[in-house]
Design a protein around this motif. Structure first.
Motif, short mmCIF file in Angstrom:
data_model
loop_
_atom_site.label_atom_id
_atom_site.label_comp_id
_atom_site.label_asym_id
_atom_site.label_seq_id
_atom_site.Cartn_x
_atom_site.Cartn_y
_atom_site.Cartn_z
N ASN A 28 -3.50 -2.32 -5.89
CA ASN A 28 -4.26 -1.11 -5.54
C ASN A 28 -5.60 -1.47 -4.93
N ASP A 29 -6.31 -2.44 -5.54
CA ASP A 29 -7.60 -2.86 -4.99
C ASP A 29 -7.45 -3.36 -3.56
N GLU A 30 -6.41 -4.13 -3.31
CA GLU A 30 -6.17 -4.66 -1.96
C GLU A 30 -5.85 -3.56 -0.96
N ALA A 63 2.46 1.36 -3.60
CA ALA A 63 3.63 1.56 -4.46
C ALA A 63 4.77 0.64 -4.06
N GLU A 64 5.00 0.52 -2.77
CA GLU A 64 6.07 -0.36 -2.30
C GLU A 64 5.78 -1.81 -2.68
N ARG A 65 4.55 -2.23 -2.48
CA ARG A 65 4.17 -3.61 -2.84
C ARG A 65 4.31 -3.86 -4.34
N ALA A 66 3.99 -2.85 -5.15
CA ALA A 66 4.06 -2.99 -6.61
C ALA A 66 5.47 -2.80 -7.15
N GLY A 67 6.38 -2.32 -6.31
CA GLY A 67 7.75 -2.10 -6.75
C GLY A 67 7.91 -0.91 -7.67
N VAL A 68 7.03 0.11 -7.48
CA VAL A 68 7.13 1.33 -8.28
C VAL A 68 7.44 2.50 -7.35
N PRO A 69 8.16 3.50 -7.86
CA PRO A 69 8.48 4.64 -7.01
C PRO A 69 7.25 5.51 -6.73
#
Length: 90
Positions: A28-30, A63-69
């Motif tokens: 998120n920070d990035e 969200a995509e980078r974190a793998g969460v919907p």
């Protein structure tokens, strides 16, 4: 910066505490988005998260980078209080 509510639907129960929170916050920070807090449904299959972000696109990328919907993303600008008053989020 705008605020957004994100509805997330999960295939499996969300484990609490969320072990991936530090990694999610780094991503998120990035992406310049800030996770403020989340509500978790009783069945632990849905969450409703309040985020501050420059755009919907930034939220979707994080969200995509974190793998969460991120099934539904809605920009919001205030809270309607039990008194009926509209209170800005900022």
């Amino acid at each position: 910066m705008p605020y957004f509510i994100i509805e997330r639907n999960y295939v499996e129960d969300v484990a609490v505490p969320v072990e991936a929170a530090p990694d999610i916050n780094l991503i998120n920070d990035e992406e310049d988005v800030r996770w403020l807090y989340s509500f978790l449904s009783v069945d632990r299959r849905r969450s409703y998260c309040l985020y501050e972000a420059p755009s919907i696109e930034a939220i979707l990328t994080a969200a995509e980078r974190a793998g969460v919907p991120a099934d539904v993303v809605t920009e919001v600008d205030g809270r309607i209080m039990p008194s009926g008053d509209l209170v800005p989020l900022n």
